[in-house]
Design a protein around this motif. Structure first.
Motif, PDB file in Angstrom:
ATOM      1  N   PHE A 108     -11.548 -43.730  26.052  1.00 18.18           N
ATOM      2  CA  PHE A 108     -11.598 -44.565  27.254  1.00 18.18           C
ATOM      3  C   PHE A 108     -10.886 -45.893  27.027  1.00 18.18           C
ATOM      4  CE2 PHE A 108     -14.041 -47.825  29.701  1.00 18.18           C
ATOM      5  CZ  PHE A 108     -13.542 -47.496  30.952  1.00 18.18           C
ATOM      6  N   VAL A 109     -11.177 -46.541  25.911  1.00 19.13           N
ATOM      7  CA  VAL A 109     -10.540 -47.824  25.613  1.00 19.13           C
ATOM      8  C   VAL A 109      -9.028 -47.665  25.477  1.00 19.13           C
ATOM      9  CG1 VAL A 109     -10.356 -49.663  23.884  1.00 19.13           C
ATOM     10  CG2 VAL A 109     -12.602 -48.792  24.544  1.00 19.13           C
ATOM     11  N   ALA A 110      -8.589 -46.551  24.910  1.00 15.46           N
ATOM     12  CA  ALA A 110      -7.161 -46.345  24.667  1.00 15.46           C
ATOM     13  C   ALA A 110      -6.379 -46.021  25.933  1.00 15.46           C
ATOM     14  CB  ALA A 110      -6.975 -45.217  23.650  1.00 15.46           C
ATOM     15  N   THR A 111      -7.054 -45.535  26.972  1.00 16.53           N
ATOM     16  CA  THR A 111      -6.321 -45.057  28.146  1.00 16.53           C
ATOM     17  C   THR A 111      -6.515 -45.883  29.411  1.00 16.53           C
ATOM     18  OG1 THR A 111      -8.135 -43.518  28.710  1.00 16.53           O
ATOM     19  CG2 THR A 111      -6.360 -42.673  27.300  1.00 16.53           C
ATOM     20  N   HIS A 112      -7.564 -46.692  29.492  1.00 20.67           N
ATOM     21  CA  HIS A 112      -7.788 -47.415  30.747  1.00 20.67           C
ATOM     22  C   HIS A 112      -6.906 -48.665  30.833  1.00 20.67           C
ATOM     23  CE1 HIS A 112      -9.838 -49.350  34.112  1.00 20.67           C
ATOM     24  NE2 HIS A 112     -10.284 -48.141  34.393  1.00 20.67           N
ATOM     25  N   PRO A 113      -6.295 -48.926  32.002  1.00 23.14           N
ATOM     26  CA  PRO A 113      -5.387 -50.073  32.161  1.00 23.14           C
ATOM     27  C   PRO A 113      -6.012 -51.417  31.831  1.00 23.14           C
ATOM     28  CG  PRO A 113      -5.210 -48.587  34.041  1.00 23.14           C
ATOM     29  CD  PRO A 113      -6.368 -48.104  33.222  1.00 23.14           C
ATOM     30  N   THR A 114      -7.298 -51.581  32.066  1.00 20.70           N
ATOM     31  CA  THR A 114      -7.946 -52.859  31.791  1.00 20.70           C
ATOM     32  C   THR A 114      -7.736 -53.293  30.353  1.00 20.70           C
ATOM     33  OG1 THR A 114      -9.653 -52.621  33.490  1.00 20.70           O
ATOM     34  CG2 THR A 114     -10.187 -54.027  31.613  1.00 20.70           C
ATOM     35  N   PHE A 115      -7.845 -52.366  29.427  1.00 19.43           N
ATOM     36  CA  PHE A 115      -7.697 -52.701  28.006  1.00 19.43           C
ATOM     37  C   PHE A 115      -6.228 -52.834  27.610  1.00 19.43           C
ATOM     38  CE2 PHE A 115     -11.750 -50.444  28.416  1.00 19.43           C
ATOM     39  CZ  PHE A 115     -12.605 -51.383  27.870  1.00 19.43           C
ATOM     40  N   ARG A 116      -5.372 -52.049  28.243  1.00 21.16           N
ATOM     41  CA  ARG A 116      -3.942 -52.132  27.906  1.00 21.16           C
ATOM     42  C   ARG A 116      -3.320 -53.419  28.427  1.00 21.16           C
ATOM     43  NH1 ARG A 116      -3.547 -46.777  29.941  1.00 21.16           N
ATOM     44  NH2 ARG A 116      -2.237 -47.575  31.651  1.00 21.16           N
ATOM     45  N   ASN A 117      -3.775 -53.887  29.604  1.00 17.23           N
ATOM     46  CA  ASN A 117      -3.155 -55.049  30.235  1.00 17.23           C
ATOM     47  C   ASN A 117      -3.880 -56.356  29.953  1.00 17.23           C
ATOM     48  OD1 ASN A 117      -1.400 -53.188  31.375  1.00 17.23           O
ATOM     49  ND2 ASN A 117      -2.548 -53.036  33.286  1.00 17.23           N
ATOM     50  N   GLY A 118      -4.990 -56.294  29.261  1.00 22.16           N
ATOM     51  CA  GLY A 118      -5.748 -57.500  28.959  1.00 22.16           C
ATOM     52  C   GLY A 118      -5.133 -58.272  27.805  1.00 22.16           C
ATOM     53  N   ASN A 119      -5.865 -59.312  27.379  1.00 17.62           N
ATOM     54  CA  ASN A 119      -5.337 -60.154  26.300  1.00 17.62           C
ATOM     55  C   ASN A 119      -5.886 -59.769  24.931  1.00 17.62           C
ATOM     56  OD1 ASN A 119      -7.972 -61.052  26.342  1.00 17.62           O
ATOM     57  ND2 ASN A 119      -7.479 -63.063  27.209  1.00 17.62           N
ATOM     58  N   GLY A 120      -6.551 -58.645  24.832  1.00 16.70           N
ATOM     59  CA  GLY A 120      -7.082 -58.187  23.553  1.00 16.70           C
ATOM     60  C   GLY A 120      -8.530 -58.548  23.337  1.00 16.70           C
ATOM     61  N   ARG A 121      -9.040 -59.554  24.085  1.00 20.04           N
ATOM     62  CA  ARG A 121     -10.424 -59.969  23.892  1.00 20.04           C
ATOM     63  C   ARG A 121     -11.394 -58.884  24.374  1.00 20.04           C
ATOM     64  NH1 ARG A 121     -12.318 -65.882  25.681  1.00 20.04           N
ATOM     65  NH2 ARG A 121     -11.219 -65.254  27.575  1.00 20.04           N
ATOM     66  N   GLN A 122     -11.019 -58.180  25.468  1.00 20.64           N
ATOM     67  CA  GLN A 122     -11.889 -57.112  25.954  1.00 20.64           C
ATOM     68  C   GLN A 122     -12.059 -56.022  24.904  1.00 20.64           C
ATOM     69  OE1 GLN A 122      -9.099 -58.213  27.568  1.00 20.64           O
ATOM     70  NE2 GLN A 122      -9.326 -57.984  29.798  1.00 20.64           N
ATOM     71  N   VAL A 123     -10.966 -55.673  24.233  1.00 28.03           N
ATOM     72  CA  VAL A 123     -11.016 -54.622  23.218  1.00 28.03           C
ATOM     73  C   VAL A 123     -11.882 -55.061  22.041  1.00 28.03           C
ATOM     74  CG1 VAL A 123      -9.665 -53.246  21.588  1.00 28.03           C
ATOM     75  CG2 VAL A 123      -8.770 -53.690  23.885  1.00 28.03           C
ATOM     76  N   ALA A 124     -11.685 -56.302  21.595  1.00 24.60           N
ATOM     77  CA  ALA A 124     -12.448 -56.812  20.448  1.00 24.60           C
ATOM     78  C   ALA A 124     -13.940 -56.846  20.742  1.00 24.60           C
ATOM     79  CB  ALA A 124     -11.950 -58.203  20.070  1.00 24.60           C
ATOM     80  N   ARG A 125     -14.292 -57.281  21.941  1.00 17.38           N
ATOM     81  CA  ARG A 125     -15.704 -57.365  22.282  1.00 17.38           C
ATOM     82  C   ARG A 125     -16.306 -55.983  22.510  1.00 17.38           C
ATOM     83  NH1 ARG A 125     -15.886 -62.703  26.263  1.00 17.38           N
ATOM     84  NH2 ARG A 125     -15.957 -64.250  24.568  1.00 17.38           N
ATOM     85  N   VAL A 321     -20.366 -60.866  21.954  1.00 15.53           N
ATOM     86  CA  VAL A 321     -20.285 -59.467  22.386  1.00 15.53           C
ATOM     87  C   VAL A 321     -19.670 -59.297  23.762  1.00 15.53           C
ATOM     88  CG1 VAL A 321     -22.317 -58.933  21.002  1.00 15.53           C
ATOM     89  CG2 VAL A 321     -22.591 -59.403  23.440  1.00 15.53           C
ATOM     90  N   GLY A 322     -19.627 -60.361  24.555  1.00 18.64           N
ATOM     91  CA  GLY A 322     -19.060 -60.285  25.887  1.00 18.64           C
ATOM     92  C   GLY A 322     -19.867 -59.389  26.808  1.00 18.64           C
ATOM     93  N   LEU A 323     -19.271 -59.026  27.945  1.00 17.94           N
ATOM     94  CA  LEU A 323     -19.852 -58.103  28.895  1.00 17.94           C
ATOM     95  C   LEU A 323     -18.805 -57.055  29.248  1.00 17.94           C
ATOM     96  CD1 LEU A 323     -21.596 -60.591  31.364  1.00 17.94           C
ATOM     97  CD2 LEU A 323     -22.705 -59.251  29.565  1.00 17.94           C
ATOM     98  N   PRO A 324     -19.168 -55.816  29.432  1.00 16.70           N
ATOM     99  CA  PRO A 324     -18.190 -54.785  29.801  1.00 16.70           C
ATOM    100  C   PRO A 324     -17.450 -55.167  31.081  1.00 16.70           C
ATOM    101  CG  PRO A 324     -20.260 -53.762  29.192  1.00 16.70           C
ATOM    102  CD  PRO A 324     -20.532 -55.239  29.280  1.00 16.70           C
ATOM    103  N   GLY A 325     -16.144 -55.033  31.071  1.00 14.18           N
ATOM    104  CA  GLY A 325     -15.337 -55.346  32.233  1.00 14.18           C
ATOM    105  C   GLY A 325     -14.980 -56.791  32.384  1.00 14.18           C
ATOM    106  N   ILE A 326     -15.497 -57.655  31.474  1.00 11.54           N
ATOM    107  CA  ILE A 326     -15.242 -59.098  31.569  1.00 11.54           C
ATOM    108  C   ILE A 326     -14.321 -59.539  30.453  1.00 11.54           C
ATOM    109  CG2 ILE A 326     -16.307 -61.377  31.551  1.00 11.54           C
ATOM    110  CD1 ILE A 326     -17.002 -59.692  33.981  1.00 11.54           C
TER     111      ILE A 326
END
Length: 326
Positions: A108-125, A321-326
């Motif tokens: 999911f993380v590898a294929t969803h646009p949110t993670f590909r187009n973000g600044n990397g913080r979403q993936v790390a969290r 830890v952040g929040l999912p989607g944020i």
């Protein structure tokens, strides 16, 4: 609070001069699950209760021989294919459950646009949340500075390994064989007495709830052309103010097509299979009295609350830890 905050409904105020709006009245408490989360979480006790009632009321299930020591139906006379411990879903999925959970999460993380187009913080969290949940799974079921929490709890409540206990008394086995369920089985013994948390219930609830939390909020936000659409989570800011979670999502990619993608579909497929196997576990394997399904549910819920609800009202935790989607 500036004018933009008021227009977007991103801030919360108790001022009597501000009229009530849909954004403020629909916002959830940061200390509790949102209505959507409550609905999803209610699925778990519903499944367990239904499975238990079915097991108690079904003539075929009640008539089938049941091994109360090993806590499963006799294979040759099992009332269903899913009542057999050697069914493929149990052997290939449940027994390797965390591998499936991790694999679908990575997909999911590898294929969803949110993670590909973000600044990397979403993936790390997201990776941090996975690491915390995985650590809890390890501590409860695999290792906790020695025996896992499940085995420690069993022994603390009076449980023991019957055959291994006799072997220790006669000097033919070491004390280590008494400490874990795995060692007990290896020694040919049976885990007897005590309160035994259902490892299957714990795994299936924790893993599926983790995937649902990670997928649902990302998909809701990625498909929103208006910031925060569909997201009623509330958070406590550093100054104590209560605001919508969307105030911390200014950098999040928005306007993408609201879709799951291949990884999201895979993850929800794993969730669906987890719920099915949870029902089979409640119906054919463990009763509330023999191997506590309720405790398995509660122990899994502890991690879910810590990772997904606690950060909403503790800014220091949310910063990590952040929040999912944020």
């Amino acid at each position: 609070m500036n004018g933009n905050d008021s227009i977007n409904g991103a801030a919360f105020t108790t001022s009597p001069k501000m009229p009530s709006t849909a954004a403020t009245t629909s916002r959830s408490s940061p200390f509790l699950p949102t209505p959507l989360e409550t609905l999803l979480l209610s699925v778990y006790p519903t499944i367990l209760i239904f499975g238990t009632l079915f097991s108690a009321l079904s003539p075929e299930t009640r008539a089938a021989p049941y091994d109360t020591i090993k806590q499963f139906h006799v294979q040759a006379t099992a009332p269903s294919y899913f009542a057999r411990k050697d069914n493929l879903f149990n052997v290939l999925f449940v027994k390797r459950g965390w591998l499936w959970i991790t694999g679908s999460f990575l997909a999911f993380v590898a294929t969803h646009p949110t993670f590909r187009n973000g600044n990397g913080r979403q993936v790390a969290r997201a990776a941090t949340r996975w690491a915390i949940v995985t650590s809890w799974w390890i501590l409860v079921t695999q290792w906790c500075f020695g025996p896992p929490i499940i085995d420690r709890g069993f022994r603390f409540t009076g449980g023991r390994c019957e055959v291994a206990q006799d072997a220790v008394s006669s000097g033919t086995a070491g004390q280590k064989e008494l400490f874990t369920a795995a060692a007990c089985r290896t020694a040919g013994g049976n885990w007897s007495g005590g309160h035994d948390i259902s490892g299957h219930v714990f795994l299936l609830v924790l893993g599926s709830c983790f995937l649902v939390q990670e997928v649902i909020w990302v998909v809701l936000r990625a498909g929103a052309r208006i910031a925060g659409s569909g997201d009623d989570r509330a958070i406590v800011m550093d100054d104590g103010a209560l605001k919508g979670a969307r105030v911390e999502a200014e950098y999040a990619a928005e306007g993408h097509e609201k879709h799951l993608g291949a990884g999201g579909k895979f993850a929800l497929g794993v969730v669906g299979l987890s719920l099915w196997m949870l029902l089979m576990t409640a119906t054919y394997f463990h009763t509330w009295f023999e191997k506590s399904q309720l405790t398995g549910l509660l122990v899994a819920s502890m991690a879910v609350y810590t990772v997904y609800i606690l950060p909403r009202w503790v800014p220091a935790v949310r910063a990590i830890v952040g929040l999912p989607g944020i």
